[in-house]
Design a protein around this motif. Structure first.
Motif, short mmCIF file in Angstrom:
data_model
loop_
_atom_site.label_atom_id
_atom_site.label_comp_id
_atom_site.label_asym_id
_atom_site.label_seq_id
_atom_site.Cartn_x
_atom_site.Cartn_y
_atom_site.Cartn_z
N TYR A 1 0.71 -1.03 -0.01
CA TYR A 1 -0.33 0.15 -0.06
C TYR A 1 0.88 1.24 0.03
CZ TYR A 1 -3.81 3.00 1.45
OH TYR A 1 -4.89 4.01 1.61
N ARG A 2 2.06 1.21 0.99
CA ARG A 2 2.78 2.36 0.90
C ARG A 2 3.45 2.63 -0.36
NH1 ARG A 2 7.29 2.33 5.41
NH2 ARG A 2 7.79 0.55 4.42
N ALA A 3 3.99 1.57 -0.93
CA ALA A 3 4.59 1.76 -2.21
C ALA A 3 3.71 2.35 -3.32
CB ALA A 3 5.33 0.32 -2.55
N ARG A 4 2.49 2.08 -3.31
CA ARG A 4 1.61 2.40 -4.50
C ARG A 4 1.57 4.05 -4.28
NH1 ARG A 4 -4.96 1.38 -4.53
NH2 ARG A 4 -5.32 2.86 -6.07
N PHE A 5 1.55 4.35 -3.17
CA PHE A 5 1.26 5.97 -3.04
C PHE A 5 2.36 6.82 -2.54
CE2 PHE A 5 -2.75 4.07 -1.86
CZ PHE A 5 -3.70 4.85 -2.75
N THR A 6 3.62 6.20 -2.75
CA THR A 6 4.97 7.00 -2.33
C THR A 6 5.71 6.70 -3.36
OG1 THR A 6 5.58 5.36 -0.81
CG2 THR A 6 4.50 7.23 0.02
N ASP A 7 5.43 6.30 -4.53
CA ASP A 7 6.12 6.16 -5.68
C ASP A 7 6.70 7.41 -6.28
OD1 ASP A 7 4.45 6.63 -8.54
OD2 ASP A 7 3.32 6.21 -6.66
N PRO A 8 7.95 7.07 -6.88
CA PRO A 8 8.33 8.48 -7.64
C PRO A 8 7.51 9.02 -8.47
CG PRO A 8 10.03 6.62 -7.56
CD PRO A 8 8.61 5.91 -7.49
N VAL A 9 6.77 8.53 -9.32
CA VAL A 9 5.88 9.31 -10.18
C VAL A 9 4.86 10.20 -9.22
CG1 VAL A 9 3.98 9.27 -11.65
CG2 VAL A 9 5.60 7.65 -12.12
N ARG A 10 4.35 9.81 -8.18
CA ARG A 10 3.60 10.57 -7.50
C ARG A 10 4.43 11.79 -6.67
NH1 ARG A 10 -1.88 8.87 -5.99
NH2 ARG A 10 -1.10 6.74 -6.81
N ILE A 11 5.34 11.44 -6.08
CA ILE A 11 6.35 12.43 -5.69
C ILE A 11 6.76 13.58 -6.40
CG2 ILE A 11 8.42 12.66 -4.56
CD1 ILE A 11 8.53 9.58 -3.27
N ASN A 12 7.11 13.05 -7.65
CA ASN A 12 7.29 14.30 -8.68
C ASN A 12 6.27 15.03 -8.94
OD1 ASN A 12 10.20 13.43 -8.87
ND2 ASN A 12 9.71 11.83 -10.63
N ALA A 13 4.95 14.47 -9.04
CA ALA A 13 3.82 15.22 -9.29
C ALA A 13 3.61 16.38 -8.20
CB ALA A 13 2.79 14.41 -9.55
N GLY A 14 3.81 15.58 -6.92
CA GLY A 14 3.67 16.63 -5.82
C GLY A 14 4.72 17.84 -5.48
N VAL A 15 5.87 17.30 -5.98
CA VAL A 15 6.74 18.48 -6.17
C VAL A 15 6.47 19.62 -7.10
CG1 VAL A 15 9.14 19.16 -6.66
CG2 VAL A 15 8.87 17.23 -5.56
N ARG A 16 5.90 19.23 -8.31
CA ARG A 16 5.25 20.16 -9.20
C ARG A 16 4.16 20.93 -8.55
NH1 ARG A 16 6.32 15.76 -12.67
NH2 ARG A 16 4.25 15.17 -12.82
N PHE A 17 3.27 20.11 -8.15
CA PHE A 17 2.32 20.84 -7.51
C PHE A 17 2.32 21.96 -6.68
CE2 PHE A 17 -1.58 21.09 -4.46
CZ PHE A 17 -2.67 21.14 -5.31
N TRP A 18 3.33 21.58 -5.58
CA TRP A 18 3.82 22.33 -4.61
C TRP A 18 4.45 23.62 -5.13
CZ3 TRP A 18 5.36 20.35 0.89
CH2 TRP A 18 5.70 21.34 1.65
N VAL B 1 11.36 19.33 -1.81
CA VAL B 1 11.10 20.93 -1.93
C VAL B 1 12.21 21.38 -1.17
CG1 VAL B 1 9.69 22.74 -1.51
CG2 VAL B 1 8.46 20.77 -2.53
N ASP B 2 12.31 20.86 0.18
CA ASP B 2 13.41 21.77 0.85
C ASP B 2 14.74 21.42 0.36
OD1 ASP B 2 11.65 22.28 2.89
OD2 ASP B 2 11.97 20.46 4.10
N GLU B 3 14.99 20.51 -0.26
CA GLU B 3 16.28 20.58 -1.28
C GLU B 3 16.38 21.69 -2.12
OE1 GLU B 3 16.41 16.55 -2.51
OE2 GLU B 3 16.67 15.53 -0.55
N GLU B 4 15.24 21.54 -2.88
CA GLU B 4 15.20 22.67 -4.05
C GLU B 4 15.57 24.06 -3.32
OE1 GLU B 4 11.95 22.48 -6.44
OE2 GLU B 4 12.33 20.60 -7.33
N THR B 5 14.87 24.30 -2.38
CA THR B 5 14.69 25.56 -1.58
C THR B 5 16.35 26.06 -1.15
OG1 THR B 5 12.46 25.45 -1.11
CG2 THR B 5 13.60 27.26 0.17
N ALA B 6 16.89 24.84 -0.56
CA ALA B 6 18.21 25.14 0.00
C ALA B 6 19.10 25.47 -1.11
CB ALA B 6 18.65 23.92 0.80
N SER B 7 18.93 24.69 -2.36
CA SER B 7 20.01 24.85 -3.34
C SER B 7 19.86 26.13 -3.88
CB SER B 7 19.84 23.75 -4.21
OG SER B 7 18.55 23.82 -4.87
N ALA B 8 18.58 26.59 -3.89
CA ALA B 8 18.33 28.02 -4.63
C ALA B 8 18.62 29.35 -3.51
CB ALA B 8 17.02 28.08 -5.12
#
Length: 455
Positions: A128-145, A390-397
């Motif tokens: 169940y966890r793997a289904r909802f924390t997969d890279p595709v969903r995480i990447n989509a979440g970063v874009r949404f944020w 998102v924190d990684e992106e913010t820190a690098s920028a």
């Protein structure tokens, strides 16, 4: 215990559980398995937010086809009585409602999807966890944020719900609006209101769906929408956050200021509506969602015995500690938190040891969105993983950024955040024996840290 006089692990586990029973004054017949919340039947109607649905059933461009029976509800006695009630209470036009329901179809697919399986599948947290924390969903979440950063911050300021929680819910529900459902809401609600399958909770569920059908007709009339055209899930949930109509009426927010709530096309309205729902259901600003339990035999034995499937926090933390549980959670002020109520979250996976955590009030609030331990923790973990990116992106920028950070709202009470801030190295977790002192010795307060700032 260590050395040649150490008891076998199995015997230590039995002794730990016996100590737990004595400490908590429970009877001898305590279930070792404990019912998971995702199997528990609520005593009251289910929360007014529908479960996350499968992408196949919701895909707007997929090949999924709904099985329907047209004109099932024309001149139906129960529907006619419902129409009479709507006319009397809300001043609807009887002729118009009869014409509307004459075109409603029975959704055999919706009935199949809400009918429990004859042989339930074994619960599997890792899958169940793997289904909802997969890279595709995480990447989509970063874009949404990234695309909705200002709105997420604004909602945090107003409602006190962190961006990662909102992003986690929307990601699990619809993958950020990608899968919102292609069932006609009027068909789904009417079918489940008058032809719910024969299950033990049928009467309660039909009552819930009739209330949602009632609110749906009022909402579409007031919003000047054609009730025969709105699409949603097989339970009638609508839009990016998958709100049932009763939740739209009670919690939905016009966050664009255009005097129109659009949960299907407006991320701003969806974000604020989710935040408002959580706040109104008891979200505690700045407080943790879960605490981690130490992995020693005694702590796991206590957790196993106390895992009763109840999502409401009901075990005082001090009571579990006296029974022998220890936490792997640095920085907790044990004196201040002794009376904090918690629930034991059990996360079974076939052929694997069951995982356990402690859920606090905010975990319970997530189960108000969907009464499932798996769901609530998947929301939390997805949000945390997206936030880390998102924190990684913010820190690098940060060196070249000219944006002025928005301060987080003041927490309702002093707390310790779940995680260290990204800019600081995570402190090494102390041994559980250092985290929790013996009950015979007064616990020493741990230094408080400032709340984590959302990015």
């Amino acid at each position: 215990m260590t050395g040649q006089y150490a008891l076998p692990a199995a015997q230590r586990r039995r002794l730990a559980v016996r100590a737990f029973h004595l400490a908590l004054y429970v009877g001898a017949a305590v279930s070792w398995q404990g019912a998971c919340a995702q199997d528990a039947t609520p005593a009251t109607p289910a929360p007014q937010v529908a479960p996350a649905q499968s992408p196949q059933a919701a895909s707007p461009g997929g090949t999924f086809e709904e099985e329907i029976i047209p004109q099932r509800y024309a001149d139906n006695a129960d529907v006619n009585a419902f129409i009479d009630d709507m006319v009397a209470r809300y001043d609807f036009d009887a002729t118009a409602l009869h014409a509307l329901f004459a075109g409603v179809s029975y959704s055999a697919t919706a009935v199949k999807l809400v009918t429990p399986a004859a042989t339930p599948f074994p619960k599997n947290w890792r899958t169940y966890r793997a289904r909802f924390t997969d890279p595709v969903r995480i990447n989509a979440g970063v874009r949404f944020w990234r695309e909705n950063r200002a709105t997420l911050q604004r909602a945090y300021q107003q409602f006190g719900v962190p961006p990662e929680i909102i992003v986690g819910i929307i990601g699990v529900e619809t993958m950020y609006g990608r899968y919102m459902g292609n069932f006609r809401v009027l068909d789904a609600l009417t079918t489940l209101a008058f032809d719910y399958p024969n299950t033990p909770n049928r009467a309660d569920r039909e009552m819930t769906f009739r209330k949602n059908l009632e609110d749906y007709l009022v909402w579409t009339r007031d919003a000047q929408l054609d009730p025969s055209t709105v699409l949603g899930s097989y339970t009638g949930a609508i839009g990016i956050p998958q709100f049932l109509p009763s939740s739209i009426v009670k919690y939905a927010v016009d966050y664009e200021g255009n005097k129109h709530i659009d949960l299907r096309a407006s991320p701003a309205d969806a974000i604020a509506s989710v935040a408002n729902y959580l706040k109104e259901n008891g979200w505690e600003n700045g407080r943790p969602v879960v605490w981690h339990i130490a992995q020693d035999t005694g702590s796991l034995g206590v957790a196993q015995a106390a895992a009763d499937g109840m999502p409401e926090p009901h075990w005082p933390l001090a009571q579990l500690l006296r029974a022998g549980m220890m936490l792997d959670q640095p920085g907790i002020d044990m004196t201040a938190e002794a009376g904090t109520p918690v629930t034991v979250i059990d996360l079974p996976t076939p052929a694997q040891p069951t995982q356990y955590m402690l859920g606090l009030q905010n975990f319970y609030v997530l189960t108000r969105y969907n009464r499932s331990f798996f769901y609530a923790l998947a929301v939390y973990e997805l949000g945390q993983r997206v936030k880390a990116r998102v924190d990684e992106e913010t820190a690098s920028a940060a060196p070249t950024s000219t944006q002025t950070p928005i301060a987080a709202p003041a927490p309702m009470q002093a707390v310790v955040p779940n995680q260290p801030t990204p800019a600081a190295a995570a402190p090494a977790a102390p041994h559980p024996a250092q985290t929790l002192q013996s009950p015979s010795q007064p616990p020493q307060p741990q230094p408080q840290q400032p709340p984590q700032q959302p990015q």
